[in-house]
Structure formats: structure tokens, C-alpha cells
Design a protein around this motif. Sequence first.
Motif, PDB file in Angstrom:
ATOM      1  N   HIS A  37       0.819  -1.208   0.000  1.00  0.00           N
ATOM      2  CA  HIS A  37       0.000   0.000   0.000  1.00  0.00           C
ATOM      3  C   HIS A  37       0.855   1.261   0.000  1.00  0.00           C
ATOM      4  O   HIS A  37       1.901   1.322   0.647  1.00  0.00           O
ATOM      5  CB  HIS A  37      -0.926   0.028   1.223  1.00  0.00           C
ATOM      6  N   GLY A  38       0.364   2.265  -0.721  1.00  0.00           N
ATOM      7  CA  GLY A  38       0.979   3.578  -0.669  1.00  0.00           C
ATOM      8  C   GLY A  38       0.511   4.339   0.559  1.00  0.00           C
ATOM      9  O   GLY A  38      -0.306   3.848   1.346  1.00  0.00           O
TER      10      GLY A  38
ATOM     11  N   ILE B   6      -3.309  20.163   0.921  1.00  0.00           N
ATOM     12  CA  ILE B   6      -3.211  19.345  -0.285  1.00  0.00           C
ATOM     13  C   ILE B   6      -3.115  17.886   0.136  1.00  0.00           C
ATOM     14  O   ILE B   6      -2.570  17.561   1.195  1.00  0.00           O
ATOM     15  CB  ILE B   6      -1.975  19.796  -1.110  1.00  0.00           C
ATOM     16  N   THR B   7      -3.652  17.002  -0.669  1.00  0.00           N
ATOM     17  CA  THR B   7      -3.565  15.563  -0.404  1.00  0.00           C
ATOM     18  C   THR B   7      -2.566  14.944  -1.373  1.00  0.00           C
ATOM     19  O   THR B   7      -2.626  15.210  -2.579  1.00  0.00           O
ATOM     20  CB  THR B   7      -4.934  14.883  -0.568  1.00  0.00           C
ATOM     21  N   ILE B   8      -1.659  14.113  -0.835  1.00  0.00           N
ATOM     22  CA  ILE B   8      -0.618  13.516  -1.674  1.00  0.00           C
ATOM     23  C   ILE B   8      -0.530  12.015  -1.405  1.00  0.00           C
ATOM     24  O   ILE B   8      -0.412  11.581  -0.257  1.00  0.00           O
ATOM     25  CB  ILE B   8       0.742  14.190  -1.433  1.00  0.00           C
ATOM     26  N   TYR B   9      -0.614  11.258  -2.497  1.00  0.00           N
ATOM     27  CA  TYR B   9      -0.420   9.799  -2.455  1.00  0.00           C
ATOM     28  C   TYR B   9       1.002   9.507  -2.902  1.00  0.00           C
ATOM     29  O   TYR B   9       1.439   9.941  -3.976  1.00  0.00           O
ATOM     30  CB  TYR B   9      -1.419   9.115  -3.388  1.00  0.00           C
ATOM     31  N   THR B  10       1.735   8.774  -2.059  1.00  0.00           N
ATOM     32  CA  THR B  10       3.058   8.285  -2.455  1.00  0.00           C
ATOM     33  C   THR B  10       2.974   6.769  -2.606  1.00  0.00           C
ATOM     34  O   THR B  10       2.311   6.096  -1.814  1.00  0.00           O
ATOM     35  CB  THR B  10       4.134   8.660  -1.421  1.00  0.00           C
ATOM     36  N   PRO B  11       3.612   6.196  -3.604  1.00  0.00           N
ATOM     37  CA  PRO B  11       3.441   4.772  -3.909  1.00  0.00           C
ATOM     38  C   PRO B  11       4.107   3.868  -2.878  1.00  0.00           C
ATOM     39  O   PRO B  11       4.933   4.317  -2.068  1.00  0.00           O
ATOM     40  CB  PRO B  11       4.106   4.639  -5.279  1.00  0.00           C
ATOM     41  N   PRO B  12       3.755   2.592  -2.875  1.00  0.00           N
ATOM     42  CA  PRO B  12       4.368   1.646  -1.940  1.00  0.00           C
ATOM     43  C   PRO B  12       5.894   1.699  -2.025  1.00  0.00           C
ATOM     44  O   PRO B  12       6.465   1.719  -3.117  1.00  0.00           O
ATOM     45  CB  PRO B  12       3.840   0.290  -2.409  1.00  0.00           C
ATOM     46  N   GLY B  13       6.540   1.758  -0.876  1.00  0.00           N
ATOM     47  CA  GLY B  13       7.996   1.746  -0.821  1.00  0.00           C
ATOM     48  C   GLY B  13       8.647   3.101  -0.920  1.00  0.00           C
ATOM     49  O   GLY B  13       9.883   3.203  -0.824  1.00  0.00           O
ATOM     50  N   TYR B  14       7.869   4.154  -1.098  1.00  0.00           N
ATOM     51  CA  TYR B  14       8.464   5.490  -1.264  1.00  0.00           C
ATOM     52  C   TYR B  14       9.342   5.871  -0.073  1.00  0.00           C
ATOM     53  O   TYR B  14      10.465   6.364  -0.246  1.00  0.00           O
ATOM     54  CB  TYR B  14       7.351   6.533  -1.451  1.00  0.00           C
TER      55      TYR B  14
ATOM     56  N   SER C 277      13.319   8.303  -7.440  1.00  0.00           N
ATOM     57  CA  SER C 277      12.486   9.442  -7.824  1.00  0.00           C
ATOM     58  C   SER C 277      11.335   8.953  -8.694  1.00  0.00           C
ATOM     59  O   SER C 277      11.479   7.978  -9.447  1.00  0.00           O
ATOM     60  CB  SER C 277      13.313  10.476  -8.589  1.00  0.00           C
ATOM     61  N   TYR C 278      10.203   9.640  -8.602  1.00  0.00           N
ATOM     62  CA  TYR C 278       8.976   9.155  -9.233  1.00  0.00           C
ATOM     63  C   TYR C 278       8.348  10.212 -10.134  1.00  0.00           C
ATOM     64  O   TYR C 278       8.502  11.421  -9.910  1.00  0.00           O
ATOM     65  CB  TYR C 278       7.950   8.771  -8.157  1.00  0.00           C
TER      66      TYR C 278
ATOM     67  N   LYS D 147       0.010  -2.820 -13.896  1.00  0.00           N
ATOM     68  CA  LYS D 147      -0.710  -2.108 -14.952  1.00  0.00           C
ATOM     69  C   LYS D 147      -0.424  -0.617 -14.966  1.00  0.00           C
ATOM     70  O   LYS D 147      -0.692   0.061 -15.953  1.00  0.00           O
ATOM     71  CB  LYS D 147      -2.210  -2.356 -14.805  1.00  0.00           C
ATOM     72  N   ALA D 148       0.082  -0.098 -13.866  1.00  0.00           N
ATOM     73  CA  ALA D 148       0.446   1.318 -13.801  1.00  0.00           C
ATOM     74  C   ALA D 148       1.815   1.436 -13.157  1.00  0.00           C
ATOM     75  O   ALA D 148       2.183   0.635 -12.289  1.00  0.00           O
ATOM     76  CB  ALA D 148      -0.589   2.103 -12.998  1.00  0.00           C
ATOM     77  N   LYS D 149       2.561   2.428 -13.590  1.00  0.00           N
ATOM     78  CA  LYS D 149       3.871   2.664 -12.991  1.00  0.00           C
ATOM     79  C   LYS D 149       3.709   3.294 -11.612  1.00  0.00           C
ATOM     80  O   LYS D 149       2.777   4.073 -11.390  1.00  0.00           O
ATOM     81  CB  LYS D 149       4.697   3.578 -13.892  1.00  0.00           C
ATOM     82  N   PRO D 150       4.595   2.987 -10.680  1.00  0.00           N
ATOM     83  CA  PRO D 150       4.553   3.694  -9.394  1.00  0.00           C
ATOM     84  C   PRO D 150       4.692   5.193  -9.628  1.00  0.00           C
ATOM     85  O   PRO D 150       5.573   5.638 -10.367  1.00  0.00           O
ATOM     86  CB  PRO D 150       5.752   3.127  -8.634  1.00  0.00           C
ATOM     87  N   MET D 151       3.800   5.950  -9.004  1.00  0.00           N
ATOM     88  CA  MET D 151       3.778   7.400  -9.222  1.00  0.00           C
ATOM     89  C   MET D 151       3.292   8.108  -7.966  1.00  0.00           C
ATOM     90  O   MET D 151       2.623   7.522  -7.112  1.00  0.00           O
ATOM     91  CB  MET D 151       2.859   7.742 -10.399  1.00  0.00           C
ATOM     92  N   ILE D 152       3.642   9.377  -7.863  1.00  0.00           N
ATOM     93  CA  ILE D 152       3.093  10.237  -6.825  1.00  0.00           C
ATOM     94  C   ILE D 152       1.855  10.913  -7.408  1.00  0.00           C
ATOM     95  O   ILE D 152       1.875  11.378  -8.552  1.00  0.00           O
ATOM     96  CB  ILE D 152       4.132  11.273  -6.378  1.00  0.00           C
ATOM     97  N   VAL D 153       0.772  10.938  -6.635  1.00  0.00           N
ATOM     98  CA  VAL D 153      -0.470  11.571  -7.092  1.00  0.00           C
ATOM     99  C   VAL D 153      -0.767  12.754  -6.175  1.00  0.00           C
ATOM    100  O   VAL D 153      -0.864  12.591  -4.954  1.00  0.00           O
ATOM    101  CB  VAL D 153      -1.646  10.588  -7.116  1.00  0.00           C
ATOM    102  N   VAL D 154      -0.885  13.929  -6.765  1.00  0.00           N
ATOM    103  CA  VAL D 154      -1.087  15.169  -6.021  1.00  0.00           C
ATOM    104  C   VAL D 154      -2.512  15.660  -6.255  1.00  0.00           C
ATOM    105  O   VAL D 154      -2.922  15.866  -7.404  1.00  0.00           O
ATOM    106  CB  VAL D 154      -0.075  16.242  -6.467  1.00  0.00           C
TER     107      VAL D 154
END
Length: 404
Positions: A149-150, A168-176, A182-183, A217-224
Amino acid sequence: MSMKKLLLLAVVVILSNYAYAQQALWGGQEIVSPEINPDNTVTFRYVAPKAIRVQVTGDFLPSEKVQTPMGEFDGPGFADLVEGENGLWEFTTPFSLTPELYSYSFIVDGLKTHDPNNVYQIRDVASVTNIFIMNDGRDGLYGVKDVPHGSVTRRWYDSPGLQCQRRITIYTPPGYENSNQSYPVFYLLHGSGGDEEAWIALGRASQILDNLIAQGKAKPMIVVMPNGHTQNPAAPGESSHGFFKPRMGGGPREAVASMEDTFGDILKFVESNYRVKKNKANRAVAGLSMGGMHSSRISAQYPNTFDYIGIFSAPPVVTTMRSGNQDPNAEKEFMKKLETQKKNGYKLYWIACGNTDFLYNGVIESMKKMDEINFPYVYRESSGGHTWDNWRIYLTEFAPMLFK
């Protein structure tokens, strides 16, 4: 009264109070609602011995036309519950429900209320409804799975353009947290009824990203996920403005600048505080409705910043208002920005809309204008209207196309 009787009475009172406390603690009623049946129908139950009529309304029912000051919209349908023994009312859907997240409320003698047997609720603007998920949602992506889980954090950033601190809400991927990697960054924007919590709460964004990343199916990414209402520092109740009543697009103060003009404050904060890849190929921006319009403007105003743009349920060609009047030159100015954006190049400009959406005609007209300047885009048309079930689907389809 003898001492023995007094002691017995005291014990009875204590046990009665304990039983009452336990009933309150555990909810009292031993009723299951909603109950998902083996055939994927759903049963709703409500106890109201003195009620005359009990209904359920929700987006799992066939929609009905609702007249609003903004025009006619598709709204959730209604169904009557049938009263049984001891004032227990029930309704079972006459059809199986497809995998999705659904919201609903009860209406008891004209008064809208929640389901006391379902603790899962969600806020959309000023309305709070109960929710349930069928089969973990579309492609099983909306449920919490046994996968890495992120993290989801709420941060405050300084916005000189808006002259305040903003949430602001920020999602960081699993292992960040435990890596030096860098993502890429995906800026995900809400609609006029939302805030920085909307995509996490209503959109299931963190569950969708966790599951897509786990499946490869998706690359690990940060979602802002910023707050697009520039007059509000944060979601209702989360700022010094206090517990004001939420309303569509409203807030306690006037905005001193636009979302587009101050988006650079967000970019600066993210790229100064997170391990991100600071180039065009690793930035994406997308949004729904108002956020879709923001995305088209932001990507045009920062024409060499984003390689991936997503417009969900919004006309990409937007005009501006000046002093309360339509600016006749706004469209021409915006089309010039699109010309520059086209020359600078990008990898994906993705437009998606439901064919019964009230903004559908605006989307079609926008694409005609884009065709006139040979502006490349990909169009994805779905069924349905201006609803979260479409926007969650669009996120599940758009995220896997990013950063290829």
C-alpha cells in the motif's frame, strides 16, 4: 428494605445499565443492511414501527430526471420498502448489481436519513450518504487488497499567489519512504463539488493506484490532489474558517487569484519536498468537470510542462469570464495557447465523457474546434452521465497510460 434486598436491587440496576451500555456500544439492532445476496441482488432494511412510508434512494437504481436551477440532470431513483413484522421494512433489488461503489439514503415519511445499520458514509458537497461496494468495484480495483500500500498524507503548502497556506492531499506509492528512487507525478483535480479529499474519498484513488501498481498495470507514481477552489484553504472544517456549510463552488472568502495562475505554487512545493522527476515526460495533469477545465487551462498555460493531459466530463476548449461578462476574445486566446501546446508536443491528450452527461454537447463542440487546428487527442465515450461511477472508471483507464 433489608440490606440483602438493597444489594440485590443494586446488582439488578448495575446489570441493566451494563446491558444498555453494551447495546449502545455494539449498535443495538441485530439487522444487516445492506445485505449482498449470493445472486448479487442487495437487500436494504430499516426499522420504523410508526412510519407510513419508507423509501430508499441511490445510484444503484434507474436514474430519474431532476430539475435544478442549473437545468435538468439525471438523479438517483427511488424504491419503496415493504413493512413486515415488528416494523421492519425491506427492499431487495429486482436485479443483480454490477461491480461498483454505490451510495444510498433512506427516506422515512419524507425525511431523508442514513442507514443506522451501516457505518460507512461519505460526504459529497453538503450531502452525506451511506455507501457499499459490490465485488470490490470495477475489475476489483476499488477494494482494499492484500497488496503493498501507498501512503496518503495531508500537507500544507505556502501559496504566495493566494496569500495563504493551503491544504493538499498527496499519495506516495508503496515503498516510497524506504527508497531513494524518484517518481513521476500525476496532478489529479476534483470538480466544483469537491475539494482536496474528493478523489481519495469518492474516487477511491489510493485503492485504485495500489491495485493497478500491484498488478503491474500502472507505474509507481506520486499523485497530487489539490483544492481547486482558490477561495478555500482546505476542505470544510479543515481550516481556520471553521465548520461552514459546504456548497457547490462556494467558500467564506473571495478568491484573489485563479487556480491556473497559482498552480506554479503547487509545482514548486511538490518538486521541493518530494523525490520527483522534474521533466515534462514525468508530469501528468487530469481532472473531472471543473477540474477537467482546470486541466485544459493549466496544460495550455504551462505549455511545455505536461506530456499527459486528461479531461474527464468537461469541454476542453473553455472561455473565461471578465467582470462578470463573457470575454469575446477568450476563446481566440485559448486556441492560440493550444497551438503553442501542439507545437511543443505531448504524448497523450485524453478526453472522456458520458453520452448522457449535461456537458456532452460542449465536449463535442470543443473537439470540433480542436480538429480545426489539427490538435491531436484521444476520445473515450462511455454511457452514463456526470457521475463518480464514470470518473472512477476513467481513472482506472487513464493511469495505466501514463509515463510510458
